[in-house]
Design an enzyme around this catalytic site. Structure first.
Site, short mmCIF file in Angstrom:
data_model
loop_
_atom_site.label_atom_id
_atom_site.label_comp_id
_atom_site.label_asym_id
_atom_site.label_seq_id
_atom_site.Cartn_x
_atom_site.Cartn_y
_atom_site.Cartn_z
N GLU A 33 0.84 -1.20 0.00
CA GLU A 33 0.00 0.00 0.00
C GLU A 33 0.87 1.25 0.00
OE1 GLU A 33 -3.65 1.41 2.86
OE2 GLU A 33 -1.76 0.90 3.83
N HIS A 35 2.53 4.60 0.93
CA HIS A 35 2.81 5.28 2.19
C HIS A 35 3.52 6.59 1.92
CE1 HIS A 35 1.66 1.51 4.12
NE2 HIS A 35 1.66 2.14 5.27
N ASP A 44 3.79 -1.80 5.95
CA ASP A 44 2.99 -2.53 6.94
C ASP A 44 3.57 -3.90 7.24
OD1 ASP A 44 1.31 -0.37 7.02
OD2 ASP A 44 -0.20 -1.24 5.69
N GLU A 121 -6.77 -1.90 8.01
CA GLU A 121 -7.98 -2.44 7.40
C GLU A 121 -8.12 -3.96 7.53
OE1 GLU A 121 -5.97 -0.18 6.19
OE2 GLU A 121 -6.95 1.23 4.82
N HIS A 174 -1.27 7.47 9.12
CA HIS A 174 -0.83 6.71 7.94
C HIS A 174 0.35 7.42 7.29
CE1 HIS A 174 -1.06 4.02 4.52
NE2 HIS A 174 -0.99 5.07 3.73
N GLU A 179 4.78 5.62 11.92
CA GLU A 179 5.33 4.72 10.90
C GLU A 179 6.67 5.22 10.38
OE1 GLU A 179 1.84 2.21 8.81
OE2 GLU A 179 1.95 4.29 8.14
#
Length: 256
Positions: A33, A35, A44, A121, A174, A179
Site C-alpha cells: 500500500e 505510504h 505494513d 484495514e 498513515h 510509521e
C-alpha cells in the site's frame, strides 16, 4: 544469536524447535500500500515483521513470513485504492488465506500462534480467518491464537512524547510520525526524509461515501504530517511496542 526467521531455518531445525519448546509462532500481517513519497509500499509488512522478530528474540519465538497483501486500502485510514502500487485482496480472500495458514501451523504441531497486524484495514478479516480455522480444527485441537495490532502497545505517555502537538489518532497516522519514525529505526535505508510532504492533515467527514471521494485524500497519500519523525522516536516506540508485545504473549500463553 538463535535464528528467529522461519524461512531461514531448515525443516529439521523448525521441527526440532516446535517439538522441544512449543514456541510462540509469530505471523506478521501487512499490505502492499502507498505510504507517501518518502516510504516504501511494503511498510505494513516490514514493520509488523520487525516488531515480531524483536518480540520473538525476547520470548524464544519463531517468526513466519508475513502475509504481505492486505484488505483494500480505505481513504480515511490508508488513502484509498486509487494510488498506483496499492495492491489489495478482497476480504474473503484474506480471511481464507489466514484460515489456510493457521490450519497449516496447527498441522505442524504449533500450539501458540500470534498474528501481528500492521495494516489498519485487516482486522475483521483476520478475525474471520482465525474463527474459521479454529472451527475447522475443532475446539480440542490445542491451538491458541492471539491477534493484535502492534500499535496497540503504544502508551498514552509515548504518544504524547512523539506527537507533542496532539496525536491525530491511529487512522490518520498513515505514513505519519509513528510509521516514519519506526522505519527510520528499523529500515533507515528505505526512508526518504527529503520527500516528506508538507500537506495539512486530512479532514474527513464522520461517514464513508461510495464511490469513494478521493479528492478528500491529500495528493501525497500522507494523512497527517510526518515532519516530526526521527530515528530516536522510532527507537523509543520500538522498545515500548516490542516489550509490550513480548509481555502480552507471555501472559496470554504462559499465565502465572
Amino acid at each position: 544469536m538463535t535464528e528467529v526467521r522461519m524461512e531461514r531455518m531448515s525443516w529439521v531445525e523448525y521441527r526440532r524447535r516446535i517439538d522441544a519448546a512449543e514456541p510462540v509462532v509469530f505471523l506478521p500481517c501487512g499490505s502492499l500500500e502507498q505510504h507517501g513519497p518518502h516510504l516504501p509500499l511494503g511498510v505494513d509488512a516490514l514493520l509488523s515483521t520487525a516488531v515480531a522478530c524483536e518480540a520473538a528474540r525476547r520470548t524464544g519465538g519463531i517468526v513466519a513470513p508475513a502475509l504481505s497483501y492486505g484488505y483494500k486500502s480505505q481513504p480515511r485510514c490508508g488513502g484509498g485504492q486509487h494510488f498506483p502500487g496499492t495492491t489489495s485482496l478482497d476480504g474473503d480472500h484474506l480471511s481464507q488465506l489466514a484460515r489456510d495458514v493457521i490450519r497449516e501451523f496447527a498441522r505442524h504441531g504449533v500450539r501458540k500462534l500470534a498474528l501481528i497486524d500492521g495494516h489498519y484495514e485487516n482486522q475483521w478479516f483476520l478475525i474471520e480467518g482465525i474463527d474459521l480455522a479454529l472451527r475447522d480444527l475443532g475446539h480440542d485441537c490445542g491451538l491458541r491464537v492471539l491477534r493484535t495490532e502492534y500499535w496497540d502497545f503504544c502508551t498514552e505517555d509515548v504518544l504524547r512524547e512523539v506527537s507533542p502537538d496532539g496525536f491525530p489518532g491511529f487512522a490518520l497516522e498513515h505514513a505519519a510520525v509513528i510509521e516514519t519514525s519506526l522505519m527510520l529505526h528499523f529500515h533507515p535505508e528505505l526512508v526518504r526524509p527529503d520527500l516528506i510532504p508538507d500537506d495539512d492533515a486530512a479532514n474527513f467527514p464522520p461517514y464513508d461515501l461510495y464511490p469513494p471521494e478521493t479528492e478528500r485524500v491529500p495528493a501525497s497519500g500522507v494523512l497527517s504530517s510526518a515532519r516530526g519523525a526521527t530515528a530516536a522516536k522510532g527507537e523509543h516506540l520500538a522498545e515500548v511496542v516490542c516489550s509490550g508485545l513480548a509481555d502480552a504473549v507471555r501472559v496470554a500463553f504462559d499465565p502465572p
